[in-house]
Design a protein around this motif. Structure first.
Motif, PDB file in Angstrom:
ATOM      1  N   GLY A  48       0.747  -1.239   0.085  1.00 45.99           N
ATOM      2  CA  GLY A  48       0.067   0.099   0.121  1.00 45.99           C
ATOM      3  C   GLY A  48       0.905   1.112  -0.089  1.00 45.99           C
ATOM      4  N   PHE A  49       1.990   1.382   0.120  1.00 38.02           N
ATOM      5  CA  PHE A  49       3.045   2.405  -0.004  1.00 38.02           C
ATOM      6  C   PHE A  49       4.329   1.901  -0.442  1.00 38.02           C
ATOM      7  N   GLU A  50       5.231   2.952  -0.825  1.00 35.83           N
ATOM      8  CA  GLU A  50       6.601   2.610  -1.472  1.00 35.83           C
ATOM      9  C   GLU A  50       7.579   3.008  -0.274  1.00 35.83           C
ATOM     10  N   SER A  51       8.503   1.904   0.082  1.00 36.46           N
ATOM     11  CA  SER A  51       9.522   2.021   1.284  1.00 36.46           C
ATOM     12  C   SER A  51      10.693   1.276   0.812  1.00 36.46           C
ATOM     13  N   PRO A  52      12.040   1.758   0.888  1.00 39.39           N
ATOM     14  CA  PRO A  52      13.060   0.671   0.835  1.00 39.39           C
ATOM     15  C   PRO A  52      13.080  -0.224   2.016  1.00 39.39           C
ATOM     16  N   ASN A  53      12.409  -0.024   2.970  1.00 42.67           N
ATOM     17  CA  ASN A  53      12.471  -0.805   4.185  1.00 42.67           C
ATOM     18  C   ASN A  53      11.247  -2.172   4.065  1.00 42.67           C
ATOM     19  N   SER A  54      11.795  -3.359   4.043  1.00 42.13           N
ATOM     20  CA  SER A  54      10.949  -4.534   4.167  1.00 42.13           C
ATOM     21  C   SER A  54      10.370  -4.625   5.491  1.00 42.13           C
ATOM     22  N   ARG A 125      -4.046  -9.628   1.990  1.00 40.72           N
ATOM     23  CA  ARG A 125      -2.857  -9.492   2.582  1.00 40.72           C
ATOM     24  C   ARG A 125      -2.081 -10.674   2.819  1.00 40.72           C
ATOM     25  N   ASP A 126      -1.314 -11.263   1.846  1.00 38.45           N
ATOM     26  CA  ASP A 126      -0.542 -12.548   2.203  1.00 38.45           C
ATOM     27  C   ASP A 126       0.298 -12.686   3.384  1.00 38.45           C
ATOM     28  N   PHE A 127       0.753 -11.232   3.834  1.00 42.05           N
ATOM     29  CA  PHE A 127       1.597 -11.228   4.954  1.00 42.05           C
ATOM     30  C   PHE A 127       0.613 -11.084   6.223  1.00 42.05           C
ATOM     31  N   VAL A 128      -0.574 -11.343   5.999  1.00 42.99           N
ATOM     32  CA  VAL A 128      -1.477 -11.606   7.225  1.00 42.99           C
ATOM     33  C   VAL A 128      -2.101 -12.918   7.093  1.00 42.99           C
ATOM     34  N   MET A 129      -2.335 -13.456   5.959  1.00 40.22           N
ATOM     35  CA  MET A 129      -3.070 -14.674   5.516  1.00 40.22           C
ATOM     36  C   MET A 129      -2.137 -15.756   5.978  1.00 40.22           C
TER      37      MET A 129
END
Length: 138
Positions: A48-54, A125-129
């Motif tokens: 949902g947003f751009e960031s260099p941080n995983s 969101r795969d990072f949730v599911m």
């Protein structure tokens, strides 16, 4: 008092992400209730947003006697205590040391402006599911 099952989604993409998740889980155990199950920690790209941080993400299952509103208040306080300055509003996502979302609370369905259970975006969101599937049969 009745014990309830609440699934919480955790995410961190600032600082020591693994420590942040572990500290959040410790504080959840102190303030919300007993953490009975915990998923693996997974590294993911920002959503949902751009960031260099995983991100580092996880899901925990907690047994609590708190109401959904109390759980929301406590988890937001944990976020503030761990250095989160602002809460994301209307898809204005940003980097954060910790994010705690209520995913499920028993089989309740709540639709209020600041509290929605089940979490309305969790299925996108795969990072949730993926971590949630580790703990459930969803």
């Amino acid at each position: 008092m009745t014990s309830h099952q609440v699934y919480l989604g955790l995410g961190s993409n600032l600082g020591d992400k693994v420590w942040n998740l572990r500290e959040a889980i410790r504080l959840i155990g102190e303030r919300v209730g007993t953490v009975t199950r915990q998923s693996s920690f997974i590294e993911t790209e920002p959503w949902g947003f751009e960031s260099p941080n995983s991100f580092m993400n996880a899901v925990v299952l907690c047994q609590t006697e708190k109401t959904p509103r109390e759980v929301l208040s406590i988890t937001q306080q944990i976020e503030r205590d761990m250095g989160r300055q602002t809460k994301s509003v209307s898809a204005g996502y940003a980097d954060r040391p910790i994010d705690i979302d209520i995913l499920l609370y028993d089989d309740l369905s709540i639709d209020e402006p600041d509290l929605k259970i089940p979490h309305p975006l969790m299925h996108q969101r795969d990072f949730v599911m993926n971590p949630l599937r580790e703990l459930t049969n969803l």
